[in-house]
Write an enzyme that holds these catalytic residues in place. Structure first.
Site, PDB file in Angstrom:
ATOM      1  CB  SER A  40      40.064  39.741  46.440  1.00  0.00           C
ATOM      2  OG  SER A  40      41.124  39.109  45.754  1.00  0.00           O
ATOM      3  CB  SER A  70      42.123  42.551  42.484  1.00  0.00           C
ATOM      4  OG  SER A  70      41.186  42.831  43.488  1.00  0.00           O
ATOM      5  CG  ASP A  97      38.232  43.107  41.985  1.00  0.00           C
ATOM      6  OD1 ASP A  97      38.603  42.933  43.154  1.00  0.00           O
ATOM      7  OD2 ASP A  97      38.880  43.764  41.151  1.00  0.00           O
TER       8      ASP A  97
END
Length: 367
Positions: free
Chosen positions: A247, A285, A287
């Site tokens: 991340s 992830s 983000d």
């Protein structure tokens, strides 16, 4: 080679000028504090908390317009519902590890109430209302840190807030970034800034990242495929069984007079900087990006209409470029500043080798 920032290595990103410190703290009134936890006694700790504090700490009483963007949502950033509803933040922003979001959030709620006597301010004003909705974001540090030990406490968050200051910002293995990994090298905290001129006024755009994402083969530095050049014979693979995902948290700050919808537009442009380095938003992830602007005052308890300014939308292109450039450089500063770390279960993650980085850049761009 001693660890350094990207520009110390003779590598410059983008076209816009940086602020004095090339950091988010170049935005007037923005402070950064870290509390770093490294211990091998009992449960292994390689973790911490980082705080971004707007308005020299007066964010509790003078809020800021803000907006968010989730490039990929396998992560957590608290407070987004209120930002979407109201377009403001009313507390500092904290970044930590995945399992510590709750305790750090509670600490941010408690801090102004416990500090009210010190500030000589009524608690209901200091806390915005008796029930804060703070922003706390996370990335997962469970490869180097015994994340199930829940090392981060309320007191650690308070200490990060007390340490928050302007000027130079510590990067790499500090605060929330202590145990993070980026493009299969040691990652962590990074920051950068850009200056933008609009209607004869100079504004600052600053970015701070907590970088914990990415595959090595995708890593690029100013377009150069550095990750492909640094194969595992040169820098060992950190994984035995690679964890899925990873991340990045990006916090964008500016002193420009922007409205919430414009802050959200800035937050989206962090994606451009991330992609330039090699982030693609993998399925696992988180983000998550946030932008806030301090160019308007939003005082708590206002009893009259507010005088609010905004830059025209068609003047925002340089700000978009500033976010992209500063995000790209902040990630790379995290990589160049972070040092090799051994942590939980004797796992080692190696730093990006700076001498090799310089060699590769010179080979691709001999001029």
């Amino acid at each position: 080679m001693q660890r350094a920032r990207l520009r110390d290595l003779g590598i410059s990103i983008g076209n816009l000028p940086t602020g004095q410190y090339n950091a988010i703290t170049d935005v007037p009134g923005v402070l950064v504090g870290h509390e770093t936890l490294i211990s091998d006694e009992g449960h292994v700790a390689r973790t911490g908390v980082t705080v971004v504090v707007p308005r020299h700490g007066d964010i509790w009483g003078n809020h800021a317009f803000a907006g968010t963007f989730n490039f990929n949502g396998c992560g957590e950033m608290t407070g987004q519902a209120w930002i979407a509803e109201s377009g403001i933040i009313h507390t500092p922003i904290a970044i930590t590890n995945t399992n510590s979001v709750g305790v750090v959030r509670d600490a941010l709620c408690a801090y102004p109430l416990e500090m009210a006597e010190k500030w000589q301010t009524p608690p209901s004003i200091a806390a915005s209302w008796l029930g804060s909705l703070p922003v706390v974001a996370e990335t997962w540090d469970g490869w180097l840190n015994d994340i199930g030990a829940f090392h981060v406490t309320k007191e650690h968050t308070f200490q990060a807030l007390e340490k928050a200051s302007g000027g130079t910002v510590a990067e790499g293995n500090v605060g929330g970034g202590t145990g993070m990994i980026c493009h299969e090298f040691k990652g962590g905290i990074g920051t950068s800034s850009r200056l933008v001129t609009c209607f004869g006024e100079q504004y600052t755009v600053g970015v701070l990242v907590q970088s914990n994402y990415g595959s090595r083969n995708l890593l690029r530095v100013d377009g150069v495929p550095v990750g492909r050049e640094l194969d595992y014979s040169k820098v060992p693979d950190p994984w035995t069984v690679p964890p899925k995902g990873g991340s990045i948290i990006v916090v964008v700050a500016t002193d420009a007079p922007l409205l919430p919808v414009q802050c959200a537009r800035l937050a989206r442009r962090a994606t451009v900087g991330l992609s330039r380095v090699g982030g693609v938003g993998h399925n696992g992830s988180g983000d998550l990006f946030l932008a806030f602007a301090t160019g308007n005052d939003v005082p708590i308890g206002a009893q009259a209409p507010l005088n609010v300014k905004m830059l025209p939308h068609d003047q925002l292109d340089p700000f978009f470029e500033a976010v992209a450039e500063a995000t790209e450089e902040a990630i790379l500063n995290a990589l160049t500043a972070a040092d090799t770390m051994t942590g939980w279960q004797d796992r080692t993650v190696y730093a990006l080798p700076l001498d090799e980085l310089q060699r590769i850049m010179a080979a691709y761009r001999p001029r």
